[in-house]
Scaffold this motif. Structure first.
Motif, PDB file in Angstrom:
ATOM      1  N   ARG A 130      38.590 -60.536 -79.146  1.00  0.00           N
ATOM      2  CA  ARG A 130      39.498 -59.702 -78.364  1.00  0.00           C
ATOM      3  C   ARG A 130      40.577 -60.567 -77.717  1.00  0.00           C
ATOM      4  NH1 ARG A 130      37.373 -55.246 -74.313  1.00  0.00           N
ATOM      5  NH2 ARG A 130      36.719 -54.501 -76.339  1.00  0.00           N
ATOM      6  N   GLY A 133      43.957 -61.528 -72.832  1.00  0.00           N
ATOM      7  CA  GLY A 133      44.668 -60.785 -71.805  1.00  0.00           C
ATOM      8  C   GLY A 133      44.036 -59.441 -71.496  1.00  0.00           C
ATOM      9  N   HIS A 134      43.166 -58.980 -72.384  1.00  0.00           N
ATOM     10  CA  HIS A 134      42.505 -57.699 -72.157  1.00  0.00           C
ATOM     11  C   HIS A 134      41.184 -57.840 -71.406  1.00  0.00           C
ATOM     12  CE1 HIS A 134      44.937 -56.031 -75.770  1.00  0.00           C
ATOM     13  NE2 HIS A 134      45.563 -55.826 -74.638  1.00  0.00           N
ATOM     14  N   SER A 136      38.767 -58.684 -68.095  1.00  0.00           N
ATOM     15  CA  SER A 136      38.918 -58.454 -66.655  1.00  0.00           C
ATOM     16  C   SER A 136      39.163 -59.795 -65.951  1.00  0.00           C
ATOM     17  CB  SER A 136      37.648 -57.814 -66.105  1.00  0.00           C
ATOM     18  OG  SER A 136      36.611 -58.772 -66.109  1.00  0.00           O
ATOM     19  N   GLU A 139      36.142 -62.085 -66.065  1.00  0.00           N
ATOM     20  CA  GLU A 139      35.905 -62.595 -67.421  1.00  0.00           C
ATOM     21  C   GLU A 139      36.932 -63.661 -67.780  1.00  0.00           C
ATOM     22  OE1 GLU A 139      34.118 -58.286 -68.822  1.00  0.00           O
ATOM     23  OE2 GLU A 139      36.147 -58.860 -69.381  1.00  0.00           O
ATOM     24  N   GLN A 142      35.861 -66.841 -66.240  1.00  0.00           N
ATOM     25  CA  GLN A 142      34.823 -67.493 -67.035  1.00  0.00           C
ATOM     26  C   GLN A 142      35.443 -68.216 -68.230  1.00  0.00           C
ATOM     27  OE1 GLN A 142      31.155 -65.161 -67.900  1.00  0.00           O
ATOM     28  NE2 GLN A 142      32.278 -63.521 -66.882  1.00  0.00           N
ATOM     29  N   VAL A 168      31.698 -59.638 -55.587  1.00  0.00           N
ATOM     30  CA  VAL A 168      30.515 -59.910 -56.412  1.00  0.00           C
ATOM     31  C   VAL A 168      30.853 -60.923 -57.510  1.00  0.00           C
ATOM     32  CG1 VAL A 168      30.918 -57.958 -57.978  1.00  0.00           C
ATOM     33  CG2 VAL A 168      28.606 -58.841 -57.669  1.00  0.00           C
ATOM     34  N   ILE A 169      32.084 -60.915 -57.961  1.00  0.00           N
ATOM     35  CA  ILE A 169      32.491 -61.865 -59.000  1.00  0.00           C
ATOM     36  C   ILE A 169      32.646 -63.262 -58.386  1.00  0.00           C
ATOM     37  CG2 ILE A 169      34.225 -62.383 -60.767  1.00  0.00           C
ATOM     38  CD1 ILE A 169      32.808 -59.893 -61.406  1.00  0.00           C
ATOM     39  N   SER A 172      29.373 -64.880 -58.283  1.00  0.00           N
ATOM     40  CA  SER A 172      28.908 -65.430 -59.558  1.00  0.00           C
ATOM     41  C   SER A 172      29.723 -66.649 -59.994  1.00  0.00           C
ATOM     42  CB  SER A 172      28.865 -64.366 -60.647  1.00  0.00           C
ATOM     43  OG  SER A 172      29.895 -63.460 -60.501  1.00  0.00           O
TER      44      SER A 172
ATOM     45  N   PRO B 337      42.201 -51.792 -77.040  1.00  0.00           N
ATOM     46  CA  PRO B 337      41.086 -52.307 -76.247  1.00  0.00           C
ATOM     47  C   PRO B 337      40.181 -51.195 -75.721  1.00  0.00           C
ATOM     48  CG  PRO B 337      43.192 -53.123 -75.439  1.00  0.00           C
ATOM     49  CD  PRO B 337      43.497 -52.137 -76.488  1.00  0.00           C
ATOM     50  N   GLN B 338      38.922 -51.571 -75.501  1.00  0.00           N
ATOM     51  CA  GLN B 338      37.978 -50.584 -74.980  1.00  0.00           C
ATOM     52  C   GLN B 338      38.291 -50.243 -73.525  1.00  0.00           C
ATOM     53  OE1 GLN B 338      34.176 -52.370 -75.509  1.00  0.00           O
ATOM     54  NE2 GLN B 338      34.371 -52.428 -77.730  1.00  0.00           N
ATOM     55  N   ARG B 341      35.211 -52.053 -68.260  1.00  0.00           N
ATOM     56  CA  ARG B 341      33.779 -52.301 -68.122  1.00  0.00           C
ATOM     57  C   ARG B 341      33.514 -52.774 -66.692  1.00  0.00           C
ATOM     58  NH1 ARG B 341      36.234 -54.649 -71.597  1.00  0.00           N
ATOM     59  NH2 ARG B 341      36.140 -56.617 -70.442  1.00  0.00           N
ATOM     60  N   THR B 343      31.400 -55.542 -65.785  1.00  0.00           N
ATOM     61  CA  THR B 343      30.530 -56.683 -66.002  1.00  0.00           C
ATOM     62  C   THR B 343      30.738 -57.729 -64.918  1.00  0.00           C
ATOM     63  OG1 THR B 343      32.244 -57.573 -67.401  1.00  0.00           O
ATOM     64  CG2 THR B 343      30.412 -56.482 -68.492  1.00  0.00           C
ATOM     65  N   VAL B 344      29.676 -58.490 -64.659  1.00  0.00           N
ATOM     66  CA  VAL B 344      29.803 -59.622 -63.751  1.00  0.00           C
ATOM     67  C   VAL B 344      29.275 -60.844 -64.483  1.00  0.00           C
ATOM     68  CG1 VAL B 344      29.559 -58.280 -61.652  1.00  0.00           C
ATOM     69  CG2 VAL B 344      27.527 -59.202 -62.756  1.00  0.00           C
ATOM     70  N   ILE B 345      29.594 -62.014 -63.973  1.00  0.00           N
ATOM     71  CA  ILE B 345      29.085 -63.232 -64.597  1.00  0.00           C
ATOM     72  C   ILE B 345      27.575 -63.223 -64.447  1.00  0.00           C
ATOM     73  CG2 ILE B 345      29.137 -65.748 -64.533  1.00  0.00           C
ATOM     74  CD1 ILE B 345      31.921 -65.509 -63.316  1.00  0.00           C
ATOM     75  N   PRO B 346      26.821 -63.380 -65.534  1.00  0.00           N
ATOM     76  CA  PRO B 346      25.370 -63.264 -65.428  1.00  0.00           C
ATOM     77  C   PRO B 346      24.759 -64.424 -64.672  1.00  0.00           C
ATOM     78  CG  PRO B 346      25.984 -63.965 -67.620  1.00  0.00           C
ATOM     79  CD  PRO B 346      27.247 -63.748 -66.876  1.00  0.00           C
ATOM     80  N   THR B 347      24.300 -64.155 -63.507  1.00  0.00           N
ATOM     81  CA  THR B 347      23.583 -65.179 -62.730  1.00  0.00           C
ATOM     82  C   THR B 347      22.338 -64.525 -62.179  1.00  0.00           C
ATOM     83  OG1 THR B 347      24.850 -64.546 -60.797  1.00  0.00           O
ATOM     84  CG2 THR B 347      25.649 -66.440 -62.015  1.00  0.00           C
ATOM     85  N   GLU B 352      24.578 -56.201 -59.397  1.00  0.00           N
ATOM     86  CA  GLU B 352      25.523 -55.209 -58.884  1.00  0.00           C
ATOM     87  C   GLU B 352      26.571 -54.811 -59.907  1.00  0.00           C
ATOM     88  OE1 GLU B 352      25.008 -58.260 -55.543  1.00  0.00           O
ATOM     89  OE2 GLU B 352      24.860 -58.175 -57.714  1.00  0.00           O
ATOM     90  N   ARG B 354      30.542 -52.954 -60.036  1.00  0.00           N
ATOM     91  CA  ARG B 354      31.677 -52.876 -59.123  1.00  0.00           C
ATOM     92  C   ARG B 354      32.739 -51.964 -59.692  1.00  0.00           C
ATOM     93  NH1 ARG B 354      35.522 -55.550 -61.805  1.00  0.00           N
ATOM     94  NH2 ARG B 354      34.841 -57.126 -63.259  1.00  0.00           N
ATOM     95  N   VAL B 357      38.947 -54.046 -60.811  1.00  0.00           N
ATOM     96  CA  VAL B 357      40.047 -54.525 -59.972  1.00  0.00           C
ATOM     97  C   VAL B 357      41.372 -54.098 -60.608  1.00  0.00           C
ATOM     98  CG1 VAL B 357      38.757 -56.449 -59.044  1.00  0.00           C
ATOM     99  CG2 VAL B 357      40.050 -56.757 -61.147  1.00  0.00           C
ATOM    100  N   GLU B 359      43.869 -55.718 -61.775  1.00  0.00           N
ATOM    101  CA  GLU B 359      44.264 -56.408 -63.011  1.00  0.00           C
ATOM    102  C   GLU B 359      43.639 -55.754 -64.237  1.00  0.00           C
ATOM    103  OE1 GLU B 359      43.111 -60.317 -61.099  1.00  0.00           O
ATOM    104  OE2 GLU B 359      44.111 -60.878 -62.952  1.00  0.00           O
ATOM    105  N   GLU B 360      42.372 -55.297 -64.061  1.00  0.00           N
ATOM    106  CA  GLU B 360      41.679 -54.700 -65.190  1.00  0.00           C
ATOM    107  C   GLU B 360      42.310 -53.369 -65.562  1.00  0.00           C
ATOM    108  OE1 GLU B 360      37.181 -56.083 -64.719  1.00  0.00           O
ATOM    109  OE2 GLU B 360      38.000 -55.035 -63.007  1.00  0.00           O
ATOM    110  N   ALA B 363      45.294 -54.201 -67.443  1.00  0.00           N
ATOM    111  CA  ALA B 363      44.990 -54.703 -68.784  1.00  0.00           C
ATOM    112  C   ALA B 363      44.701 -53.560 -69.741  1.00  0.00           C
ATOM    113  CB  ALA B 363      43.789 -55.640 -68.721  1.00  0.00           C
TER     114      ALA B 363
END
Lengths: 247, 366
Positions: A130, A133-134, A136, A139, A142, A168-169, A172, B337-338, B341, B343-347, B352, B354, B357, B359-360, B363
């Motif tokens: 993907r 830029g698409h 979040s 992500e 990361q 929350v991000i 992480s 694009p889908q 979502r 998702t959070v960084i898996p730790t 949680e 959310r 944001v 930006e998403e 996007a």
């Protein structure tokens, strides 16, 4: 050891750093905090070769870095995760990761490392084809960290990785940084989330108006009130609210 | 995955095949043969320019200078000594005596342009953005001045005539296909990928170790070679050249085609060339007068430039990245694009979810 000594940086008539000296021991986690305009990003960009210093020196394990171009510094095991993530949005996640291995000569191992990186950050594996830029904000962060790690740096420089991210991000992101530190990567983290950074780092510096105004461990900075004192400054402005830098 | 990649590459080459088919069909009509040949030559120059402009993001105003070098090197190497001795007063004897095969002359034209490109790249590629663009413009002016004043070698302001080659379209078409393959392969090489990364964000590219100046230099020389081939073909197709032919008019025509179609893809370069050539030809005929249902319609002189300018503005307003929006042909068949979502960084312990944001949201909207 990464050593910055008496660094002066100016943008035309504006002096951004005034004789800043810091040390990052190998394997340590060092934080640099300070309000907006303190010179934090300038410090990182100068270490990484993006900005040229007026005077002072940056040395890594005894060899001089200051004056070298950014693209040559990466080859010396030092990677920068720039402010605002700065991933290549029009390219795929996989292409971004491949670009992270630019300085490496071991092509086969680099490919394996990319696969490993997609296991460490599963979301990158899931969206490998993907456009970056698409993704979040979290992500993308990361991806920016993974891309920098693919150069196999001994020292990882991060410029406000929590900026623009939901709480929350941010949690992480800090977890990931701790994990990398435990794996032996030396980290120099520049942040506005002051308390969190100081608590996570082994040692921190507080930067204000281009000067180091306080330094020490979390206990020294927090219990002694040094952080608040440094942050409040002469004008007595309120310290940053909890979770500053979050969306 | 491998199959998908090859399928994508084959699909991306479809516009090249379609372009060739359109040209071959046009060649069936005697009326359209010359425009079709010129379109192929223009396409070579547009795709050649795309190799540098599209991948580096630096708008070069000087590439037609390479077409001039290619055209003159090829012409001087292939013209008969008899014609050269008549046109070039005071030319060196070896230059007059040389006469090589036209096919080799095209290659030599490309190599000559590449050599000039390499010399120029040593200084210009240290610059970025608008500075680099202005420097390429200066390069164009310098090449024009040299070509236009080196009377014993180029004939100065006079035309070089009697350039051998041929009137068939197959040689230019084969070169176009070769240049398209070159451009497409290049953009998928490591150098091409690094260059496109620097196009998006030069600071980020340098910070991960990309030697931006070096990558730009490679593409600049390759691009100069391709445009030089275009210049050589130009001379052979038309049979004559002069210094003024390789100046601002051709520069803006080539840039118009590239920007109109979308300068970030090979598909865009070909679409831009086709649409602008067809539109330009229609308007040219209208200017001359067209008889329709017994009535004669004649456009105002200069209507061609005005309409092309308006068309360019409309495309830039509606599609900032040109008609193809910077996509290759296979991009037309890809899904959007889908949805957002959470998702959070898996730790450990991070379960949680959310709200997305800002930006998403942007996007997904884009």
């Amino acid at each position: 050891m990464l050593e910055v000594d008496s660094l002066y940086v100016a943008y035309g008539p504006v002096t951004a750093l005034r004789g800043v000296s810091i040390k990052v021991e190998k394997g340590s986690f060092v934080g640099v905090v300070g309000p907006n305009g303190a010179g934090k990003s300038t410090l990182l960009n100068t270490i990484a070769g993006v900005v040229k210093p007026k005077s002072g020196s940056v040395t890594l394990a005894g060899s001089k870095l200051s004056g070298a171009r950014a693209e040559h510094i990466v080859g010396k095991h030092l990677s920068l995760v720039p402010e605002g993530r700065r991933i290549f949005g029009q390219m795929t996640v996989l292409e971004n990761l491949q670009l992270g291995t630019t300085v490496r000569k071991d092509r086969e191992q680099a490919r394996t490392h990319i696969t490993e990186m997609m296991e460490v950050f599963p979301i990158l594996g899931r969206f490998r084809d993907r456009r970056a830029g698409h993704l979040s904000g979290g992500e993308q962060q990361q991806l920016a960290i993974a891309r920098a790690l693919l150069a196999r740096p001994e020292y990882l420089l991060l410029d406000e990785p929590s900026a623009g991210l939901a709480p929350v991000i941010v949690d992480s992101v800090f977890e990931v940084l701790k994990r990398l530190h435990n794996e032996g990567v030396s980290i120099l983290l520049v942040e506005q989330v002051a308390h969190r950074t100081v608590e996570t780092a082994d040692h921190s510096y507080v930067l204000q108006h281009g000067n180091i105004v306080a330094r020490g461990t979390a206990s020294e900075l927090l219990q002694g009130g040094l952080l608040e004192a440094a942050y409040l400054g002469a004008d007595g402005a309120a310290p940053e609210p909890e979770g500053a830098g979050q969306a | 995955m491998l199959k998908n990649r090859w399928a994508t590459r084959v699909i991306d080459m479809v516009p090249v095949a379609l372009f060739a088919i359109i040209v071959l069909l046009a060649m069936q009509s005697p009326d359209l043969q010359t425009p079709a040949r010129v379109m192929v030559v223009n396409a070579v120059m547009v795709v050649g320019s795309y190799i540098f402009i599209g991948n580096s993001g630096i708008l070069s105003f000087g590439h037609i200078g390479f077409a001039a070098v290619g055209a003159y090197v090829s012409a001087l190497a292939t013209m008969s000594p008899r014609i050269k001795s008549g046109l070039l007063d005071g030319a060196p004897a070896w230059l007059v005596a040389i006469e090589i095969n036209p096919a080799l002359g095209i290659l030599l034209g490309g190599l000559g342009a590449a050599l000039v490109g390499w010399v120029v790249s040593l200084s210009i590629m240290r610059l970025s953005g608008l500075s680099a663009g202005i420097a390429t413009l200066a390069m164009l002016v310098m090449i024009q001045v040299v070509v236009g004043n080196a009377d014993p070698i180029t004939g100065g302001k006079n035309s070089l005539i009697g350039i051998p080659g041929g009137t068939d379209v197959y040689v230019p078409l084969l070169w176009l296909i070769a240049i398209c393959v070159l451009a497409y392969v290049f953009q998928h090489t490591r150098t091409g990928r690094r260059l496109r990364a620097s196009r998006e964000d030069e600071v980020a590219a340098r910070s991960i170790g990309i030697k931006v100046t070096h990558e730009r230099r490679v593409s600049f020389v390759l691009s100069a070679f391709a445009v030089g081939i275009g210049g050589a073909l130009y001379g052979q197709v038309l049979g004559s050249i002069n210094a003024d032919a390789f100046y601002f008019t051709l520069t803006f025509a080539v840039l118009l085609m590239l920007v109109f179609g979308g300068m970030n893809s090979l598909f865009g370069a070909l679409v831009g060339t086709l649409v602008i050539t067809v539109l330009g030809e229609v308007l040219r005929r209208w200017e001359r007068g067209v008889e329709l249902f017994g009535f004669m319609f004649t456009g105002q002189a200069g209507i061609r430039e005005i309409v092309l300018g308006i068309a360019m503005l409309v495309v830039l307003f509606l599609f900032r990245e040109g008609l193809t929006r910077g996509r290759e042909f296979s991009g037309l068949f890809k899904k959007r694009p889908q949805a957002i979502r959470t998702t959070v960084i898996p730790t450990a312990g991070s379960k949680e979810k959310r709200e997305p944001v800002q930006e998403e949201k942007e996007a997904v909207r884009s």
